[in-house]
Design an enzyme around this catalytic site. Structure first.
Site, PDB file in Angstrom:
ATOM      1  NE  ARG A 168     -20.441 -52.251-103.056  1.00  9.56           N
ATOM      2  CZ  ARG A 168     -21.556 -52.935-103.156  1.00  9.56           C
ATOM      3  NH1 ARG A 168     -22.319 -52.792-104.214  1.00  9.56           N
ATOM      4  NH2 ARG A 168     -21.919 -53.770-102.215  1.00  9.56           N
ATOM      5  CE  LYS A 192     -35.839 -66.243 -92.876  1.00 12.54           C
ATOM      6  NZ  LYS A 192     -36.360 -67.028 -93.948  1.00 12.54           N
ATOM      7  N   GLY A 247     -23.175 -58.323 -94.995  1.00 13.72           N
ATOM      8  CA  GLY A 247     -23.555 -56.963 -95.344  1.00 13.72           C
ATOM      9  C   GLY A 247     -24.024 -56.142 -94.165  1.00 13.72           C
ATOM     10  N   GLY A 250     -22.828 -61.768 -99.657  1.00 12.44           N
ATOM     11  CA  GLY A 250     -23.071 -63.147-100.074  1.00 12.44           C
ATOM     12  C   GLY A 250     -21.788 -63.918-100.299  1.00 12.44           C
TER      13      GLY A 250
HETATM   14  P1  ADP Z   1     -25.570 -60.107 -92.356  1.00 11.90           P
HETATM   15  O1  ADP Z   1     -26.039 -59.243 -93.503  1.00 11.90           O
HETATM   16  O2  ADP Z   1     -24.537 -59.424 -91.518  1.00 11.90           O
HETATM   17  O3  ADP Z   1     -25.156 -61.474 -92.807  1.00 11.90           O
HETATM   18  P2  ADP Z   1     -28.276 -60.906 -91.749  1.00 11.90           P
HETATM   19  O4  ADP Z   1     -28.727 -60.357 -93.051  1.00 11.90           O
HETATM   20  O5  ADP Z   1     -28.283 -62.374 -91.543  1.00 11.90           O
HETATM   21  O6  ADP Z   1     -26.822 -60.310 -91.379  1.00 11.90           O
HETATM   22  O7  ADP Z   1     -29.206 -60.322 -90.594  1.00 11.90           O
HETATM   23  C1  ADP Z   1     -29.375 -58.963 -90.374  1.00 11.90           C
HETATM   24  C2  ADP Z   1     -30.765 -58.655 -89.896  1.00 11.90           C
HETATM   25  O8  ADP Z   1     -31.111 -59.412 -88.755  1.00 11.90           O
HETATM   26  C3  ADP Z   1     -30.898 -57.205 -89.494  1.00 11.90           C
HETATM   27  O9  ADP Z   1     -31.763 -56.551 -90.393  1.00 11.90           O
HETATM   28  C4  ADP Z   1     -31.468 -57.269 -88.082  1.00 11.90           C
HETATM   29  O10 ADP Z   1     -32.485 -56.305 -87.859  1.00 11.90           O
HETATM   30  C5  ADP Z   1     -32.033 -58.656 -88.022  1.00 11.90           C
HETATM   31  N1  ADP Z   1     -32.156 -59.119 -86.637  1.00 11.90           N
HETATM   32  C6  ADP Z   1     -31.193 -59.209 -85.718  1.00 11.90           C
HETATM   33  N2  ADP Z   1     -31.690 -59.606 -84.529  1.00 11.90           N
HETATM   34  C7  ADP Z   1     -33.020 -59.787 -84.706  1.00 11.90           C
HETATM   35  C8  ADP Z   1     -34.097 -60.177 -83.843  1.00 11.90           C
HETATM   36  N3  ADP Z   1     -33.880 -60.477 -82.563  1.00 11.90           N
HETATM   37  N4  ADP Z   1     -35.325 -60.231 -84.385  1.00 11.90           N
HETATM   38  C9  ADP Z   1     -35.544 -59.935 -85.690  1.00 11.90           C
HETATM   39  N5  ADP Z   1     -34.567 -59.563 -86.542  1.00 11.90           N
HETATM   40  C10 ADP Z   1     -33.322 -59.480 -86.065  1.00 11.90           C
HETATM   41 MG    MG Z   2     -27.916 -59.192 -94.595  1.00 18.84          MG
END
Ligand code: ADP
Ligand code: MG
Length: 394
Positions: free
Chosen positions: A35, A198, A351, A374
């Protein structure tokens, strides 16, 4: 178009720059200076232009109190190394005081100082007007270059702009350019890939992107809630129970809007949430009762690849599987590799998705990797970010 540092005649003027120096610290040492390095183009430009540069940032969560373990001193030292010049740092427990004001007033053209952790004061996250005014008194022009906090209306991200004019630094300029263009004026076909754990976390992003995209691809943990809504059994896979009906609605909405919504056709399942667990790949209508889906399967990758190869703009948010475990990282890695190879504008927001792309070594092949988890999500939701709204228009 928003004004940037290039739209100001800097010589002799004081630039008050909000940076994102929220770096990871281990035993008082910076364990990753990405950063700080990312901020250097803006800092160097201001120095070269003869500005007097006052930098500010938060670090961690000192919760409105001066806590030495959250001091920005290590950042000042690293900045000085990167600049090849001294960086004045006054460890003021109140961030701004007479000594700080005097130092800011005495800065010469091209000199740099860094304020202490903005969150040593409670008023920072409350956007306290007096604090914002105190900060603003240290500069002639406010430069916002902290995209990671641009979705928050804090004293240093938005409040300052009530007292002095505001322009963007190069980092925010790039974020607005690529995220903005992707969402507002994409070259088509425009494909969005959504994953993560989710559906609940991403509903608003999906709803907003449905209005913009030609194709929406789903992966990651949220896929199982969609399967459930279609009546499939998903075994022990992650389920966002309260949002099952919403998943069904989104499928319906996509159809009505003529958006092609693609769901995985196969999934890598395991007996436990564990890299050493017994695993196998199943079609989505045959997930065994005692297993959980942890990644998209090879048939899904093939189907997504065929569509992605025709895309001209791709926005990706959320990993396709539990990429933190090597056994369930293949789907995410394959999608990253496909994006690295196609002739399209590729934008990564989120992230964990950004971390995955870095981890697999495809970062330099993407058009843009957003630095704000975020903030990029809120941008993709179509929200106006307070830290960007305050930047003056050209
Ligand atoms: P980002 O930070 O890119 O927005 P999220 O925080 O929404 O992404 O999601 C990332 C998390 O989702 C990771 O820690 C990953 O392990 C989890 N994940 C992805 N696929 C699954 C799955 N099938 N079951 C449980 N967790 C999952
Ligand atoms: Mg995340």
């Amino acid at each position: 178009m928003k004004k940037t540092v290039k739209d100001v005649e800097w010589r002799g003027k004081r630039a008050l720059v909000r940076c994102d120096f929220n770096v990871p610290l281990k035993e008082g040492k910076i364990s990753d200076d990405t950063r700080i390095r990312a901020a250097m183009p803006t800092v160097n430009y201001l120095v070269e232009q003869g500005a007097k540069v006052v930098l500010m940032s938060h670090l961690g969560r000192p919760e409105g109190e001066p806590k030495p373990e959250y001091s920005l001193k290590p950042v000042a030292d690293r900045l000085a190394e990167l600049l090849g010049a001294p960086v004045k740092f006054i460890p003021s427990p109140t961030v701004v005081d007479d000594e700080v004001r005097a130092a800011a007033a005495e800065l010469k053209e091209g000199e740099v100082m860094l304020l202490e952790n903005l969150r040593y004061r409670k008023e920072e996250t409350k956007n306290g007007a007096d604090y914002a005014k105190e900060l603003a008194s240290l500069g002639d022009v406010f430069v916002n270059d902290a995209f990671g906090t641009a979705h928050r209306a804090h004293a240093s991200t938005a409040g300052c702009a009530d007292y002095i004019p505001c322009v963007s630094g190069f980092l925010i300029e790039k974020e607005v350019k690529f995220l903005g263009q992707a969402v507002e004026d994409p070259e088509r076909p425009f494909v969005a890939i959504m994953g993560g754990s989710k559906v609940g976390d991403k509903i608003k992003v999906i709803e907003n992107l449905l209005k913009k995209v030609d194709v929406l691809m789903i992966g990651g943990g949220m896929a199982y809630t969609f399967f459930k809504s279609q009546g499939y059994e998903i075994g022990k896979s992650i389920l966002d129970e309260p949002n099952i009906d919403l998943a069904a609605e989104l499928l319906q909405k996509a159809e009505e809007m003529g958006v092609k919504l693609m769901l995985p056709v196969d999934t890598v399942c395991a007996k436990e949430f564990n890299n050493d667990a017994e695993s196998a790949t199943y079609f989505v209508d045959e997930i065994p009762e005692d297993m959980m889906g942890l990644d998209i399967g090879p048939e899904t990758v093939k189907a997504y690849k065929a569509v992605l190869e025709t895309a001209k703009t791709v926005v990706w948010n959320g990993p396709m599987g539990v990429f933190e475990m090597p056994k369930f990282a293949e789907g995410t890695k394959a999608i990253a590799e496909i994006l690295a190879g196609i002739d399209a504008v590729t934008v990564i927001g989120g992230g964990d998705s950004a971390a995955a792309v870095e981890q697999f070594g495809f970062a330099d092949k993407m058009t843009h990797i957003s630095t704000g988890g975020g903030a990029s999500l809120e941008f993709l939701e179509g929200k106006v970010l307070p830290g960007i709204a305050v930047i003056e228009d050209k």
